[in-house]
Design a protein around this motif. Structure first.
Motif, mmCIF file in Angstrom:
data_model
loop_
_atom_site.group_PDB
_atom_site.id
_atom_site.type_symbol
_atom_site.label_atom_id
_atom_site.label_comp_id
_atom_site.label_asym_id
_atom_site.label_seq_id
_atom_site.Cartn_x
_atom_site.Cartn_y
_atom_site.Cartn_z
ATOM 1 N N LEU A 1 -1.513 -2.616 -24.213
ATOM 2 C CA LEU A 1 -1.404 -2.138 -22.827
ATOM 3 C C LEU A 1 0.017 -1.652 -22.585
ATOM 4 O O LEU A 1 0.930 -2.445 -22.356
ATOM 5 N N LYS A 2 0.203 -0.348 -22.632
ATOM 6 C CA LYS A 2 1.553 0.218 -22.534
ATOM 7 C C LYS A 2 1.756 1.098 -21.299
ATOM 8 O O LYS A 2 2.875 1.320 -20.876
ATOM 9 N N THR A 3 0.662 1.622 -20.736
ATOM 10 C CA THR A 3 0.774 2.507 -19.573
ATOM 11 C C THR A 3 -0.013 1.918 -18.409
ATOM 12 O O THR A 3 -0.956 1.148 -18.605
ATOM 13 N N TYR A 4 0.373 2.303 -17.202
ATOM 14 C CA TYR A 4 -0.284 1.734 -16.023
ATOM 15 C C TYR A 4 -0.412 2.766 -14.909
ATOM 16 O O TYR A 4 0.254 3.805 -14.898
ATOM 17 N N ALA A 5 -1.275 2.423 -13.970
ATOM 18 C CA ALA A 5 -1.414 3.155 -12.709
ATOM 19 C C ALA A 5 -1.822 2.118 -11.670
ATOM 20 O O ALA A 5 -2.277 1.019 -12.014
ATOM 21 N N PHE A 6 -1.654 2.454 -10.416
ATOM 22 C CA PHE A 6 -2.063 1.536 -9.359
ATOM 23 C C PHE A 6 -3.552 1.708 -9.065
ATOM 24 O O PHE A 6 -4.077 2.816 -9.093
ATOM 25 N N PHE A 7 -4.228 0.591 -8.800
ATOM 26 C CA PHE A 7 -5.651 0.577 -8.468
ATOM 27 C C PHE A 7 -5.760 0.717 -6.956
ATOM 28 O O PHE A 7 -5.701 -0.264 -6.214
ATOM 29 N N LYS A 8 -5.872 1.957 -6.494
ATOM 30 C CA LYS A 8 -5.824 2.254 -5.069
ATOM 31 C C LYS A 8 -6.870 1.511 -4.233
ATOM 32 O O LYS A 8 -6.529 0.995 -3.174
ATOM 33 N N PRO A 9 -8.147 1.404 -4.684
ATOM 34 C CA PRO A 9 -9.111 0.664 -3.857
ATOM 35 C C PRO A 9 -8.687 -0.791 -3.601
ATOM 36 O O PRO A 9 -8.891 -1.312 -2.510
ATOM 37 N N GLY A 10 -8.093 -1.423 -4.579
ATOM 38 C CA GLY A 10 -7.633 -2.803 -4.401
ATOM 39 C C GLY A 10 -6.435 -2.887 -3.482
ATOM 40 O O GLY A 10 -6.364 -3.755 -2.608
ATOM 41 N N ILE A 11 -5.496 -1.978 -3.645
ATOM 42 C CA ILE A 11 -4.290 -1.989 -2.817
ATOM 43 C C ILE A 11 -4.630 -1.657 -1.368
ATOM 44 O O ILE A 11 -4.066 -2.241 -0.447
ATOM 45 N N ASP A 12 -5.583 -0.741 -1.161
ATOM 46 C CA ASP A 12 -5.991 -0.396 0.205
ATOM 47 C C ASP A 12 -6.559 -1.593 0.957
ATOM 48 O O ASP A 12 -6.456 -1.667 2.180
ATOM 49 N N LYS A 13 -7.152 -2.544 0.234
ATOM 50 C CA LYS A 13 -7.753 -3.720 0.874
ATOM 51 C C LYS A 13 -6.719 -4.777 1.255
ATOM 52 O O LYS A 13 -7.021 -5.677 2.031
ATOM 53 N N ALA A 14 -5.511 -4.704 0.703
ATOM 54 C CA ALA A 14 -4.476 -5.702 1.021
ATOM 55 C C ALA A 14 -4.188 -5.674 2.514
ATOM 56 O O ALA A 14 -3.994 -4.610 3.098
ATOM 57 N N GLU A 15 -4.173 -6.853 3.125
ATOM 58 C CA GLU A 15 -4.025 -6.956 4.576
ATOM 59 C C GLU A 15 -2.560 -7.065 4.978
ATOM 60 O O GLU A 15 -2.129 -8.057 5.572
ATOM 61 N N ILE A 16 -1.810 -6.022 4.651
ATOM 62 C CA ILE A 16 -0.406 -5.916 5.048
ATOM 63 C C ILE A 16 -0.159 -4.475 5.469
ATOM 64 O O ILE A 16 -1.007 -3.599 5.245
ATOM 65 N N SER A 17 0.983 -4.228 6.050
ATOM 66 C CA SER A 17 1.278 -2.868 6.524
ATOM 67 C C SER A 17 1.418 -1.908 5.348
ATOM 68 O O SER A 17 1.740 -2.312 4.227
ATOM 69 N N ASP A 18 1.181 -0.650 5.628
ATOM 70 C CA ASP A 18 1.348 0.378 4.597
ATOM 71 C C ASP A 18 2.787 0.430 4.098
ATOM 72 O O ASP A 18 3.033 0.707 2.924
ATOM 73 N N LEU A 19 3.739 0.147 4.976
ATOM 74 C CA LEU A 19 5.152 0.137 4.562
ATOM 75 C C LEU A 19 5.407 -0.977 3.550
ATOM 76 O O LEU A 19 6.106 -0.775 2.551
ATOM 77 N N ASP A 20 4.831 -2.150 3.804
ATOM 78 C CA ASP A 20 5.007 -3.251 2.852
ATOM 79 C C ASP A 20 4.297 -2.959 1.535
ATOM 80 O O ASP A 20 4.785 -3.318 0.463
ATOM 81 N N LYS A 21 3.146 -2.295 1.595
ATOM 82 C CA LYS A 21 2.455 -1.902 0.356
ATOM 83 C C LYS A 21 3.353 -0.988 -0.470
ATOM 84 O O LYS A 21 3.477 -1.154 -1.684
ATOM 85 N N LYS A 22 3.997 -0.025 0.204
ATOM 86 C CA LYS A 22 4.911 0.874 -0.508
ATOM 87 C C LYS A 22 6.076 0.105 -1.109
ATOM 88 O O LYS A 22 6.473 0.363 -2.248
ATOM 89 N N ARG A 23 6.629 -0.834 -0.345
ATOM 90 C CA ARG A 23 7.752 -1.625 -0.856
ATOM 91 C C ARG A 23 7.343 -2.397 -2.110
ATOM 92 O O ARG A 23 8.095 -2.465 -3.081
#
Length: 175
Positions: free
Chosen positions: A37-59
């Motif tokens: 496992l050498k490369t990655y990307a963010f799993f957008k459907p999972g991150i969208d479900k996180a119950e925090i502000s979009d600014l904190d998600k970006k941070r």
């Protein structure tokens, strides 16, 4: 009096250190070859479900990018692993009872005491690593600690959480 001057700064330092620490834990699939496992990307459907502000998600995502790059992983359109996050928070209440026998100027000798109640928000950040081909969770890191009340320390605290959690990845890399 000298002992009091010496112990108060030590107690204050211990409280400061205990408030700033992040408790981390990690779990992983022992059948996974993490060297593949050498490369990655963010799993957008999972991150969208996180119950925090979009600014904190970006941070959080910026902090993850920085830590993964420091470990030699690369972001990719065709990744080996997907990274997702989720959070939990709870209000923590601590009650300290102080009682004893002593003398007071208004009440003389006697038994007395008081209770001190404090509360603060304690949060947990979970970072999940999913094998992109198998679509299976292969590693999960969790960091738990106090969350800042003010915005000025928030970004620093998020970076600290992510750094401590990802210090456990890949398995066997702990210092």
């Amino acid at each position: 009096m000298k002992a009091l001057k010496f112990t108060l700064p030590i107690i204050a330092l211990m409280l400061l250190v205990s408030c700033s620490s992040v408790r981390v834990a990690a779990d992983y699939d022992r059948q996974t070859n993490f060297n593949e496992l050498k490369t990655y990307a963010f799993f957008k459907p999972g991150i969208d479900k996180a119950e925090i502000s979009d600014l904190d998600k970006k941070r959080i995502m910026y902090a993850i990018d920085a830590e993964m790059a420091a470990k030699g992983f690369m972001k990719s359109e065709n990744p080996d692993m997907l990274i997702s996050i989720f959070t939990k928070e709870k209000e923590r209440v601590d009650v300290y009872n102080n009682a004893g026998f002593g003398w007071g100027p208004y009440w003389g000798w006697g038994w007395g005491g008081y209770s001190n109640v404090t509360s603060h928000t304690e949060g947990s950040l979970y970072i999940d690593i999913i094998d992109a081909k198998k679509k299976e969770l292969v590693w999960q890191g969790k960091g738990t600690g106090s969350l800042p009340e003010t915005m000025d320390r928030k970004e620093e605290r998020i970076r600290e959480f992510v750094k401590q959690i990802l210090s456990q990845y890949p398995p066997g890399s702990e210092k």
